[in-house]
Design an enzyme around this catalytic site. Structure first.
Site, mmCIF file in Angstrom:
data_model
loop_
_atom_site.group_PDB
_atom_site.id
_atom_site.type_symbol
_atom_site.label_atom_id
_atom_site.label_comp_id
_atom_site.label_asym_id
_atom_site.label_seq_id
_atom_site.Cartn_x
_atom_site.Cartn_y
_atom_site.Cartn_z
ATOM 1 N N CYS A 77 -1.861 8.729 4.127
ATOM 2 C CA CYS A 77 -2.014 8.356 3.033
ATOM 3 C C CYS A 77 -3.017 9.111 2.014
ATOM 4 O O CYS A 77 -3.533 9.148 0.396
ATOM 5 C CB CYS A 77 -1.877 6.796 2.803
ATOM 6 S SG CYS A 77 -2.733 5.539 4.052
ATOM 7 N N GLU A 106 0.808 -1.844 0.082
ATOM 8 C CA GLU A 106 -0.008 -0.173 0.316
ATOM 9 C C GLU A 106 0.985 1.342 0.108
ATOM 10 O O GLU A 106 1.840 1.644 0.417
ATOM 11 C CB GLU A 106 -0.978 0.589 1.380
ATOM 12 C CG GLU A 106 -1.397 -1.005 1.214
ATOM 13 C CD GLU A 106 -2.805 -1.331 -0.121
ATOM 14 O OE1 GLU A 106 -2.565 -0.128 -0.321
ATOM 15 O OE2 GLU A 106 -3.514 -1.934 -0.168
HETATM 16 P P1 NAD Z 1 8.949 5.420 2.947
HETATM 17 O O1 NAD Z 1 8.423 5.107 1.429
HETATM 18 O O2 NAD Z 1 10.075 5.997 3.436
HETATM 19 O O3 NAD Z 1 9.624 4.016 4.582
HETATM 20 C C1 NAD Z 1 8.672 2.969 4.578
HETATM 21 C C2 NAD Z 1 8.986 1.690 5.486
HETATM 22 O O4 NAD Z 1 9.925 1.189 4.516
HETATM 23 C C3 NAD Z 1 10.122 2.063 6.274
HETATM 24 O O5 NAD Z 1 10.143 1.199 7.262
HETATM 25 C C4 NAD Z 1 11.320 2.371 5.772
HETATM 26 O O6 NAD Z 1 12.199 2.211 7.078
HETATM 27 C C5 NAD Z 1 11.419 1.595 4.542
HETATM 28 N N1 NAD Z 1 12.257 1.626 3.696
HETATM 29 C C6 NAD Z 1 13.011 2.621 2.936
HETATM 30 N N2 NAD Z 1 14.530 2.307 1.841
HETATM 31 C C7 NAD Z 1 13.788 1.465 1.585
HETATM 32 C C8 NAD Z 1 14.714 0.503 1.039
HETATM 33 N N3 NAD Z 1 15.560 0.795 0.129
HETATM 34 N N4 NAD Z 1 13.785 -0.937 1.238
HETATM 35 C C9 NAD Z 1 13.202 -1.535 2.066
HETATM 36 N N5 NAD Z 1 12.523 -0.368 2.589
HETATM 37 C C10 NAD Z 1 13.087 0.884 3.203
HETATM 38 O O7 NAD Z 1 7.689 6.021 3.798
HETATM 39 P P2 NAD Z 1 7.122 6.130 5.160
HETATM 40 O O8 NAD Z 1 7.447 8.281 4.958
HETATM 41 O O9 NAD Z 1 7.654 5.849 6.271
HETATM 42 O O10 NAD Z 1 5.924 6.889 4.823
HETATM 43 C C11 NAD Z 1 4.972 7.525 4.249
HETATM 44 C C12 NAD Z 1 4.312 7.319 2.949
HETATM 45 O O11 NAD Z 1 3.703 6.090 2.904
HETATM 46 C C13 NAD Z 1 3.654 7.972 2.177
HETATM 47 O O12 NAD Z 1 4.254 7.623 0.327
HETATM 48 C C14 NAD Z 1 2.711 7.292 2.245
HETATM 49 O O13 NAD Z 1 1.491 7.661 1.364
HETATM 50 C C15 NAD Z 1 2.621 5.964 2.549
HETATM 51 N N6 NAD Z 1 1.348 4.921 3.554
HETATM 52 C C16 NAD Z 1 0.603 4.460 2.422
HETATM 53 C C17 NAD Z 1 -0.532 3.807 2.990
HETATM 54 C C18 NAD Z 1 -2.024 3.015 2.291
HETATM 55 O O14 NAD Z 1 -2.156 2.335 2.855
HETATM 56 N N7 NAD Z 1 -2.128 3.361 1.188
HETATM 57 C C19 NAD Z 1 -0.442 3.732 4.406
HETATM 58 C C20 NAD Z 1 0.173 4.554 5.144
HETATM 59 C C21 NAD Z 1 1.287 5.541 4.523
#
Ligand code: NAD
Length: 544
Positions: A328, A294
């Site tokens: 999100c 998501e």
């Molecule tokens: P992010 O993508 O920066 O991080 C999410 C997770 O991924 C964290 O645990 C992070 O450490 C990890 N991560 C970062 N780089 C990575 C890599 N190279 N490989 C594997 N894992 C990695 O997102 P965020 O800033 O924590 O959250 C915000 C984002 O999440 C926004 O884009 C938002 O829209 C989305 N979001 C979506 C939903 C949904 O249900 N669609 C819900 C909540 C948040």
């Protein structure tokens, strides 16, 4: 001796939301837990195979609204820790897969009850402190939604097991719901504690074991979630929490032949990177990994000239600015008819500029700080871009203050350019861009809304005219996985509005529903024939 019985998971009800009004005793206990955690600088080790581990080094995490305040010392893991976490998950798999569904569900139900009772203040306070959520935002996420995920999933998983094939009298056909063959990698974002509670546990409920990598900013609350799950009876090794460099963890995990699934929530960019890496490693895996993600959104509100302006204004304010727009599902673009906008403009700007914002320990605030310095710089950059642009006008907010914490004022931008950058790109902050459209161009505006951004997560239509609602539902059929009529596009409730979107917003596997749980099981069909044939010849082969 074992005894049998057809057990039914109790029918869930949504956890009631506590109000925390002045004088409410719950307000007092929560405030006191918040004060304790503020001064505690909690130790947050990894949890691998039931062992607490510190890894290569330690680092601090800080409170977004008090950026000098270290709230926890967290482990920074190294390659050996991540390899051990995978091994621990694979080792625990045999035991956990052999544990009955009823027992696994019992762990979730007990965890939900612990969170509804003795753990509630801790989980809420850690979320307020670590993610800068107001008491209401913490309560609906960290307490209620997590409880709902655990209770409803236990119930939906039970229903899934009842899906069985037909029988024709010659055999007994059965469907067995096996866990995936390997381990699941759960990666959660900073913005919802409930997602950290759900991603590993949805997979674990279906018998899988998990390597769990929470967002670093949430490690304080995730530490308490792990302790709560331990208390609820989750056996060691079922969920292994690691911390450290996300890229390093991910590289190591995605290269492992035992990777059987990814349960991810976060940005589109990171999920696409993981998908690409899985593609590159595809010939290594024992089984095709299930990819459930998501991701981002550019969620909209479209108003028709028949909309109720007060309901619209309230939805814009709550939908765009609660939790600093870091949902999100947050409304970040709106299309409003000029007939409504001429009066709404001033009223909205005045009300937005009056929003109280600050330390979430002060319950009078409606908003806290954005998550960190990187987010602050990004949001301020977007605001400055709008301030300099000839296409846009900042009509509310437009300021930030990073002296004590990362505070970005709720900002409303008006643009005359329907292709304006801030109508297209996800910012994930308290910034709402509005395009006032000519009333006669309602249908063109729906088309515009549909094609302006690559996402498809949430969206809302405000109208009293039934034909206008129908038209919006049709034109925007693929623009949102969660579509709201006369309501804000945030605040989905487990069991009531299953959540998720398609396009660049994810695989739309609907968190908190049977559709998600299906992804964590690999069914086996069994045909048990009562009287097997004993001659290979068929009757048509007989002589005339
Ligand atoms: P992010 O993508 O920066 O991080 C999410 C997770 O991924 C964290 O645990 C992070 O450490 C990890 N991560 C970062 N780089 C990575 C890599 N190279 N490989 C594997 N894992 C990695 O997102 P965020 O800033 O924590 O959250 C915000 C984002 O999440 C926004 O884009 C938002 O829209 C989305 N979001 C979506 C939903 C949904 O249900 N669609 C819900 C909540 C948040």
């Amino acid at each position: 001796m074992t005894a049998d019985g057809h057990f039914k998971v109790p029918t869930p009800v949504n956890e009631p939301i506590r109000a925390y009004t002045p004088g409410d005793p719950n307000r007092k206990t929560l405030k006191s837990r918040l004060a304790e955690l503020t001064d505690a600088r909690t130790d947050v080790p990894m949890q691998i195979g039931g062992e607490r581990r510190w890894g290569a080094s330690k680092s601090d995490i800080r409170s977004p609204h008090r950026k000098e305040l270290s709230i926890a010392q967290v482990a920074v893991g190294a390659r050996k820790d991540f390899a051990d976490a995978i091994d621990a998950a694979l080792e625990a798999r045999r035991m956990w897969a052999a544990t009955s569904y009823q027992e696994r569900a019992a762990v979730l139900l007990r965890a939900a009850a612990l969170l509804a009772g003795p753990w509630r203040d801790t989980i809420n306070a850690a979320t307020m402190l670590g993610q800068s959520k107001t008491v209401h935002q913490a309560e609906i996420d960290a307490a209620c939604e997590t409880i709902d995920f655990w209770r409803y999933n236990a119930y939906f998983g039970d229903q899934l097991l009842t899906q069985q094939p037909s029988n024709d009298g010659s055999a007994w056909n059965r469907l067995e719901f096996r866990p995936l063959e390997g381990f699941v990698f759960a990666v959660s974002p900073f913005n919802f504690t409930s997602i950290a509670g759900n991603l590993p546990m949805a997979a674990a409920l279906m018998g899988n074991t998990v390597v769990f990598k929470p967002a670093t900013q949430t490690l304080l609350v995730c530490h308490f979630l792990m302790e709560l799950l331990n208390e609820a009876g989750l056996p060691p090794g079922v969920v292994n929490m690691v911390s450290g460099s996300a890229a390093d963890i991910s590289e190591q995990v995605l290269a492992h032949p035992g990777l059987a699934g990814i349960h991810f929530t976060g940005s589109t960019e990171v999920f696409q990177g993981m998908w690409r890496e899985v593609g590159q490693n595809i010939d290594r895996y024992r089984t095709y990994p299930r990819l459930v993600g998501e991701t981002g959104g550019k969620d909209f509100i479209v108003a028709h000239p028949s909309a109720d302006p007060d309901a619209l204004r309230t939805a814009l304010m709550r939908g765009a600015f609660e939790y600093q727009g870091q949902k999100c599902s947050a409304a970040s673009r709106a299309y409003i008819p000029q007939s409504i906008w001429k009066d709404l403009r001033t009223e909205l700007a005045e009300k937005v500029d009056a929003i109280p914002q600050g330390d979430v320990a002060d319950f009078r605030n409606f908003m806290g700080a954005v998550i960190d310095g990187k987010a602050y710089a990004k949001h301020m950059g977007a605001i400055q871009f709008a301030q300099k642009s000839e296409d846009a006008k900042v009509i509310a907010g437009g300021k930030g203050d990073d002296t004590v914490g990362w505070f970005v004022r709720p900002t409303v931008i008006e643009t005359k350019n329907p292709e304006f950058k801030l109508l297209r790109e996800e910012l994930f902050g308290p910034i709402l861009t509005i395009y006032p459209y000519a009333d006669a161009k309602y249908e063109e505006t729906l088309d515009l809304c549909d094609r302006t951004s690559p996402y498809g997560l949430t969206g809302a239509i405000f109208a009293r005219d039934r034909g206008a609602i129908r038209k919006a539902s049709e034109t925007l059929v693929n623009a949102a996985g969660n579509f709201y009529i006369n309501d804000k596009p945030t605040g989905a409730v487990v069991g009531l509005q299953p959540f998720g979107g398609a396009r660049a917003s994810g695989t739309n596997d609907k968190a908190g529903s049977f559709l998600n749980l299906i992804r964590w099981t690999s069914p086996r069909t069994i045909k048990e024939t009562y009287v097997p044939p004993v001659d290979h010849r068929y009757p048509y082969m007989d002589a005339e």
